[in-house]
Enzyme design. Sequence first.
Site, short mmCIF file in Angstrom:
data_model
loop_
_atom_site.label_atom_id
_atom_site.label_comp_id
_atom_site.label_asym_id
_atom_site.label_seq_id
_atom_site.Cartn_x
_atom_site.Cartn_y
_atom_site.Cartn_z
N LYS A 77 67.55 55.48 0.55
CA LYS A 77 66.28 56.09 1.27
C LYS A 77 65.42 55.07 2.00
O LYS A 77 65.15 53.92 1.38
CB LYS A 77 65.44 56.70 0.28
CG LYS A 77 64.42 57.63 1.02
CD LYS A 77 63.70 58.52 -0.33
CE LYS A 77 62.42 59.19 0.43
NZ LYS A 77 62.01 59.98 -0.70
N SER A 152 60.79 64.60 0.39
CA SER A 152 60.94 63.39 1.25
C SER A 152 62.10 62.92 1.44
O SER A 152 62.54 62.06 2.51
CB SER A 152 59.70 62.28 1.14
OG SER A 152 60.21 61.59 -0.12
N SER A 176 60.61 65.12 -4.41
CA SER A 176 61.23 64.76 -3.39
C SER A 176 62.71 64.50 -3.20
O SER A 176 63.35 64.23 -2.27
CB SER A 176 60.43 63.23 -2.77
OG SER A 176 59.19 63.41 -2.25
#
Length: 459
Positions: A77, A152, A176
């Site tokens: 990520k 996210s 997330s």
Amino acid sequence: MTSICDLSATSIARAITKRELSSREVVDAYLARIADQDAQLAAFVTVDADGARRAAQTCDAASTPIGPLHGVPVAIKDLTDTAGLATTYGSVLFRDHVPAEDDLVVARLRRAGAVVLGKTNTPEFGFGAVCTNRLCGPTRNPFDPALTSGGSSGGAAVAVAAGMVPLAHGTDFGGSVRTPASFCDVASIRPTPGRIPSPRRPLGWDMLATHGFLARGVDDLALSLSVCAGGDANDPLSTAVGNDNRPLAGRPRIAVTPDFGVAPVARNVRARFAAACGALARVADVVPSSPDCNGAIETFRTLRAAHIADSHGALLRTRRAELTPTVVWNIEAGTSLSADDYLNAERRRTAIYRSFCELFTRADFLVAPAASVFPWPNEISDVTAIDGAALETPIDYLAVTFIVSLVGFPVLTVPVRRETSELPFGIQIIAPPGCESRLFAFGRILENELGFSHRRPPC
């Protein structure tokens, strides 16, 4: 024949170790899938094809396996530092930022033999309901590209669901990894805070945010956690994490709640969750029950706002015009908090934690929805209402996940069985701190006996 891109990370590692596949041909297969799919889905901010091929060649040249993930492609990520590879944090302010060192979680993945393919998309600094920023996105849901992938860790979830990588790293503050996993029909693990150390974290005892992983199956999550877990002297949380490896004994006892008594949850989600609980009754004793979460929403709002204002307040003062409106709102929410506000929130948090502990004297697991709504169109930036009822803040739709973040219990998310016409939907399986191995054991039961597992998207 099964495509390489359909194989699990566990299967790929085994095949490369046995020389049935080379890491180079595996990496090339995934790079080809990215080239074919990512222009539409926008899961990746950066793809490091050259670096991945060099790492694959190193694996193939090794006389013995480098580690348990020998030659397996992974994605990181883009909130997490990767040495020599751009890390933007989803912000134009860092478009040219190239860290000199890996974050510890990345270093441990590499030491286990993993090959980093690239960096997955995230909202700016991880703040946002839709996975988009001024550099990349929106990251589109592979089951319907008009819909959001969630945030996210939306890029990570889409990369896994669409077969662009078998395993992806994510981070989870208020949901997330869990919300994108639910939206994209994949599994995720948010481990006990400290299980994966964060030795650079400025607030060493902060347990709201954790590293995690997304994959198409439970075995891959267990493998990824096994190579990244372990204490680090510079992370005080990591030195205190226990490890409960006791096997499941007999028929599990499950407490189930659609909303923890306080979270706003859409009617259609409640209906899907009720059906999932009916299926769970085939393999466990299921009893509706919830910890006392009174005040949890206000508590999380306060603590989250304080942490964000502390970590990003300087950017608001010096670079406000370059920040997205979502980031500005998130920072401003914490600028007027007092010490009393913060300490009162911590008192309430402690009471909620103790209520969770009491529930687990009566249950092996607690199960709740992994999202309060189904994916919505990418053009809608925030969830402002559920079933026509307005939400007080843009983060309240995450209450069904952030309540668990508040108390720091580990969570496994798995997709439930569904009809082809139905959108993906996942459930959270929550256990006491340190009980990840028990979560994985139960997750395997749900995969094997109930079919709670990933199904390929149309693309």
